[in-house]
Scaffold this motif. Sequence first.
Motif, PDB file in Angstrom:
ATOM      1  N   TYR A  19      52.397  24.098  -9.880  1.00  0.00           N
ATOM      2  CA  TYR A  19      51.658  24.393  -8.649  1.00  0.00           C
ATOM      3  C   TYR A  19      52.368  25.325  -7.678  1.00  0.00           C
ATOM      4  N   ALA A  22      50.440  28.306  -6.503  1.00  0.00           N
ATOM      5  CA  ALA A  22      49.459  28.169  -5.417  1.00  0.00           C
ATOM      6  C   ALA A  22      49.968  28.794  -4.118  1.00  0.00           C
ATOM      7  N   GLY A  40      44.519  33.796  -9.239  1.00  0.00           N
ATOM      8  CA  GLY A  40      44.374  32.342  -9.291  1.00  0.00           C
ATOM      9  C   GLY A  40      44.156  31.812 -10.692  1.00  0.00           C
ATOM     10  N   VAL A  43      46.856  29.729 -12.539  1.00  0.00           N
ATOM     11  CA  VAL A  43      46.831  28.266 -12.476  1.00  0.00           C
ATOM     12  C   VAL A  43      45.870  27.718 -13.526  1.00  0.00           C
ATOM     13  N   THR A 219      45.057  25.283  -5.261  1.00  0.00           N
ATOM     14  CA  THR A 219      45.400  26.577  -5.845  1.00  0.00           C
ATOM     15  C   THR A 219      45.277  27.699  -4.826  1.00  0.00           C
ATOM     16  N   TYR A 220      44.295  27.607  -3.952  1.00  0.00           N
ATOM     17  CA  TYR A 220      44.001  28.686  -3.006  1.00  0.00           C
ATOM     18  C   TYR A 220      44.450  28.357  -1.585  1.00  0.00           C
ATOM     19  N   SER A 340      41.809  20.433 -12.579  1.00  0.00           N
ATOM     20  CA  SER A 340      42.498  21.472 -11.817  1.00  0.00           C
ATOM     21  C   SER A 340      42.139  22.850 -12.348  1.00  0.00           C
ATOM     22  N   SER A 344      40.176  25.647 -10.142  1.00  0.00           N
ATOM     23  CA  SER A 344      40.727  26.969  -9.839  1.00  0.00           C
ATOM     24  C   SER A 344      39.831  28.080 -10.394  1.00  0.00           C
TER      25      SER A 344
END
Length: 401
Positions: A19, A22, A40, A43, A219-220, A340, A344
């Motif tokens: 992570y 991120a 992104g 991820v 993630t963002y 996840s 993402s």
Amino acid sequence: MRSILLLGLGAFALGLDAYVIAGLLPIVAADFDTSVAVAGQMVTAFTLSYGIASPVVATLVPAERQRAALFGALLVFSVGNAGTAMATSLPMLLGMRALAGASAGLYLALAVAAASTLVSKERRGQALTLVIAGMSSGTVLGVPIGVLIAQESGWRVTMWVVTGLGVVAFVGLLATLPALPANSSPTLGQRAAVLKDPRVASIVGVSFLAAVASLGLYTYMAPMMGSAAMGGVDNITPYLWVWGVGGVLGSLMVGPLVDRSGLRPFTIVVIIMATLSAALLLLPGLASVDPVLALAPILVWGAVGWALQVPQQHDLLSMRGEKGGSVAVALNESALYLGSAVGSTLGGIALAVGFGMSSLPLAAGAVALLGLLLQITGVRIFMRRGPKGSEPAPARGVSDR
């Protein structure tokens, strides 16, 4: 004990690697002259490969080759991260993230199994805690540190740090890890049989939706909080720290809540999912007033996001027993990483088609509400019925669960 600590160090590198991107997305996107939405997908590549490798690749490892496979996984993990640091093109970058993710998923599965065999049964819980704590601390504490390093020296240096941690763990384990007993892992058929239990499927479904909402949005975090609509934050590190502190607090508090509060795990999950939904839905409004106010929902978001899996795993272990429960927990962990990856990916698509950054937490909050709905309908119904062919469980209201 040294071997267990080194297994935990490898897990720390894994948690950091999963992570830290991120917090680095804007930097990486600028370096490769691409959008944050495309960056992104780093991820997505890591977590999707991780979620598939953990249940699938682990079943292909011969029982007598667990130790060699663990070394191989850790070595490939380090190669994947070194390749990430040296990537000169976006396809190479995504390929290296996928390689690191697949090897990370295999490593953690083997590390947990190894730790459980290195100590007596009475100390097994402590050994497993050290490994899992290594992973969670890598995410919660390591990510902000990795972002600080990147801000000072560049994102590639952060990836070299992750690579170095993996190499240190590899060399240390090579010198200290003894031969492991030939314990075979469940086959894919056995894992699939567990998932056919509608009680397990519904619980894993809630975990999946929670991960889409919580980890997908994480993630963002950096570009989201840096957008004008969310307050235009210049330094994302304090927000990552707050999310991490919330995660630590949530992880520490939920165990006693499950054990001693008198609330059933079902009810605790309902509370967690409702709280997660509220925190995510409130985040854009508070950030638009003052980004400092966003720290409160981010703290809550981190706390409930990390706390969720304790009552989930409790229910899975309780209903399936020791052997089936371990398979169900492994499937639940895979659901987290697949969630996840999906989160993402969906976030990247939303940004690519023109949705604003402030829409991401609203969409994540809506997904969390779907998870809450599944919890209070599907999970409740299937847990009351019990497994197919069994006598129906006594009827209980939500307040009794």
